[in-house]
Design an enzyme around this catalytic site. Structure first.
Site, PDB file in Angstrom:
ATOM      1  N   LYS A  61     -14.636 -11.056  -8.518  1.00 46.64           N
ATOM      2  CA  LYS A  61     -14.414  -9.801  -7.782  1.00 46.64           C
ATOM      3  C   LYS A  61     -14.814  -8.639  -8.682  1.00 46.64           C
ATOM      4  CE  LYS A  61     -10.244  -7.835  -7.013  1.00 46.64           C
ATOM      5  NZ  LYS A  61     -10.524  -6.437  -7.373  1.00 46.64           N
ATOM      6  N   LYS A  95     -13.323  -1.664  -0.792  1.00 43.73           N
ATOM      7  CA  LYS A  95     -12.290  -1.067   0.075  1.00 43.73           C
ATOM      8  C   LYS A  95     -12.844   0.101   0.896  1.00 43.73           C
ATOM      9  CE  LYS A  95      -8.239  -2.413  -2.665  1.00 43.73           C
ATOM     10  NZ  LYS A  95      -8.846  -2.824  -3.952  1.00 43.73           N
ATOM     11  N   ALA A  97     -13.349   2.642   3.774  1.00 49.48           N
ATOM     12  CA  ALA A  97     -12.245   3.268   4.533  1.00 49.48           C
ATOM     13  C   ALA A  97     -12.753   4.451   5.347  1.00 49.48           C
ATOM     14  CB  ALA A  97     -11.142   3.710   3.585  1.00 49.48           C
ATOM     15  N   ASP A  98     -13.876   4.260   6.077  1.00 52.27           N
ATOM     16  CA  ASP A  98     -14.461   5.405   6.778  1.00 52.27           C
ATOM     17  C   ASP A  98     -14.889   5.015   8.194  1.00 52.27           C
ATOM     18  OD1 ASP A  98     -15.771   7.967   7.174  1.00 52.27           O
ATOM     19  OD2 ASP A  98     -15.917   8.104   4.990  1.00 52.27           O
ATOM     20  N   ILE A  99     -15.595   5.899   8.872  1.00 51.84           N
ATOM     21  CA  ILE A  99     -16.136   5.555  10.185  1.00 51.84           C
ATOM     22  C   ILE A  99     -17.284   4.556  10.009  1.00 51.84           C
ATOM     23  CG2 ILE A  99     -15.493   7.765  11.217  1.00 51.84           C
ATOM     24  CD1 ILE A  99     -18.510   8.562  10.965  1.00 51.84           C
ATOM     25  N   GLY A 100     -17.598   3.834  11.059  1.00 51.38           N
ATOM     26  CA  GLY A 100     -18.619   2.797  10.997  1.00 51.38           C
ATOM     27  C   GLY A 100     -19.947   3.279  10.440  1.00 51.38           C
ATOM     28  N   ASN A 101     -20.416   4.425  10.900  1.00 50.43           N
ATOM     29  CA  ASN A 101     -21.724   4.903  10.456  1.00 50.43           C
ATOM     30  C   ASN A 101     -21.760   5.138   8.951  1.00 50.43           C
ATOM     31  OD1 ASN A 101     -24.471   5.948  11.155  1.00 50.43           O
ATOM     32  ND2 ASN A 101     -23.635   7.792  10.185  1.00 50.43           N
ATOM     33  N   TYR A 204       3.676  -7.802  -9.986  1.00 48.64           N
ATOM     34  CA  TYR A 204       3.125  -9.148 -10.139  1.00 48.64           C
ATOM     35  C   TYR A 204       4.057 -10.250  -9.649  1.00 48.64           C
ATOM     36  CZ  TYR A 204      -0.540  -7.196 -13.173  1.00 48.64           C
ATOM     37  OH  TYR A 204      -1.600  -6.496 -13.659  1.00 48.64           O
ATOM     38  N   ARG A 223      -6.254  -8.509 -15.206  1.00 55.24           N
ATOM     39  CA  ARG A 223      -5.916  -8.387 -16.624  1.00 55.24           C
ATOM     40  C   ARG A 223      -5.369  -9.667 -17.238  1.00 55.24           C
ATOM     41  NH1 ARG A 223      -3.141  -2.706 -15.379  1.00 55.24           N
ATOM     42  NH2 ARG A 223      -3.251  -3.709 -13.316  1.00 55.24           N
TER      43      ARG A 223
HETATM   44  P1  BMP Z   1      -4.752  -6.913 -12.216  1.00 57.45           P
HETATM   45  O1  BMP Z   1      -4.541  -8.429 -12.073  1.00 57.45           O
HETATM   46  O2  BMP Z   1      -5.357  -6.528 -13.536  1.00 57.45           O
HETATM   47  O3  BMP Z   1      -3.515  -6.135 -11.877  1.00 57.45           O
HETATM   48  O4  BMP Z   1      -5.878  -6.498 -11.157  1.00 57.45           O
HETATM   49  C1  BMP Z   1      -5.718  -6.644  -9.762  1.00 57.45           C
HETATM   50  C2  BMP Z   1      -7.006  -6.371  -9.037  1.00 57.45           C
HETATM   51  O5  BMP Z   1      -6.780  -6.554  -7.645  1.00 57.45           O
HETATM   52  C3  BMP Z   1      -7.544  -4.961  -9.215  1.00 57.45           C
HETATM   53  O6  BMP Z   1      -8.963  -5.028  -9.227  1.00 57.45           O
HETATM   54  C4  BMP Z   1      -7.076  -4.233  -7.967  1.00 57.45           C
HETATM   55  O7  BMP Z   1      -7.995  -3.213  -7.566  1.00 57.45           O
HETATM   56  C5  BMP Z   1      -7.008  -5.338  -6.921  1.00 57.45           C
HETATM   57  N1  BMP Z   1      -5.941  -5.161  -5.900  1.00 57.45           N
HETATM   58  C6  BMP Z   1      -4.602  -5.126  -6.219  1.00 57.45           C
HETATM   59  O8  BMP Z   1      -4.226  -5.245  -7.373  1.00 57.45           O
HETATM   60  N2  BMP Z   1      -3.676  -4.962  -5.201  1.00 57.45           N
HETATM   61  C7  BMP Z   1      -4.016  -4.819  -3.902  1.00 57.45           C
HETATM   62  O9  BMP Z   1      -3.147  -4.699  -3.048  1.00 57.45           O
HETATM   63  C8  BMP Z   1      -5.389  -4.865  -3.574  1.00 57.45           C
HETATM   64  C9  BMP Z   1      -6.337  -5.049  -4.579  1.00 57.45           C
HETATM   65  O10 BMP Z   1      -7.611  -5.120  -4.255  1.00 57.45           O
END
Ligand code: BMP
Length: 251
Positions: A61, A95, A97-101, A204, A223
């Protein structure tokens, strides 16, 4: 307790999007449900991480707009080769987050040309059903609920967003912290084996928790892997933890 579907059962389901099928096949082949989040700042770090963790992941990702020395030919072309070599998919966490166009333009133009290379992309569904119509080359992963403290994705929002995700043919699944209808693949970030938060709102859970309680399909780890002393070893640990938790969740 309701039984979850296995990856094989999901592969065998009707009308499966080609990118969902590919992702599930890679998962079974590599015995991995791990997506590494490569939130690094240079092309070299991105490629080094992809090489190291590549054998253990189903997808890498990216947040491609944080790469400080981004150059399409130098950053993306080698990344595509590394992904092919280690058999993983590329997921751009844009991510939208806008209109389709506007999303259509952001997806295919500018310097990143996401539609050329991203097997999977993330998109908010805040713009409504039609805003997702133009994501033709990638499987869309809808942002349904976030892992951060104080997120506005309350139950009402999530339920409405999930209805859009379920009904749109470009959507293969959702990012969420709750169980989803079984035709949507569930991607869960906010996974770490060593810590509960980052002091910046991130929250987490463990792989064990999310497979057992949410029936997650894929864990996303940033991380915990790229900041580890040894990212290669860390990716192996998360791969094993994720696979064991998946198998345990099959009952
Ligand atoms: P980390 O494990 O270092 O916390 O990173 C999490 C990753 O997942 C980041 O790239 C973040 O943008 C993404 N993310 C998130 O942490 N929570 C969400 O709800 C959606 C995400 O895309």
């Amino acid at each position: 307790e309701k039984k979850r579907k296995s990856y094989q059962q999901k592969i065998d389901s009707n009308n499966l999007h080609s990118k969902a099928k590919k992702l599930l096949e890679v998962a079974l082949e590599k015995k991995s449900n791990l997506i590494a989040s490569a939130d690094v700042l240079t092309t070299k770090e991105l490629h080094d991480l992809a090489e190291k963790v590549g054998p253990n992941i189903v997808a890498l990702k990216t947040h491609i707009d944080i790469i400080t020395d981004f150059d399409y030919d130098k950053t993306i072309i080698p990344l595509i080769d590394i992904a092919a070599k280690h058999n993983f998919l590329l997921m751009e966490d844009r991510k939208f987050a806008d209109i389709g166009n506007t999303q259509e333009l952001q997806y295919s133009y500018g310097i990143y040309k996401i539609s050329n290379w991203a097997d999977l992309i993330t998109s908010q569904v805040i713009g409504g059903f039609q805003s997702l119509d133009f994501f033709h080359n990638s499987g869309v992963i809808a942002i349904l609920g976030m892992s951060s403290a104080g997120t506005l994705t309350d139950k009402n929002y999530r339920d409405e967003a999930t209805k859009i995700a379920q009904s749109h043919p470009n959507v293969i699944g959702g990012v969420a912290q709750n169980e989803l209808p079984e035709e949507l693949l569930l991607f869960t970030p906010g996974i770490n084996l060593d810590t509960k938060g980052d002091g910046k709102g991130q929250q987490y859970n463990t792989p064990e928790h999310v497979f057992r309680n949410l029936h997650t399909d894929f864990i996303i780890v940033g991380r915990g892997i790229y900041k580890a002393e040894n990212p290669e070893q860390a990716s192996l640990s998360y791969k094993i933890a994720g696979w064991d938790a998946y198998e345990a969740s099959l009952g």
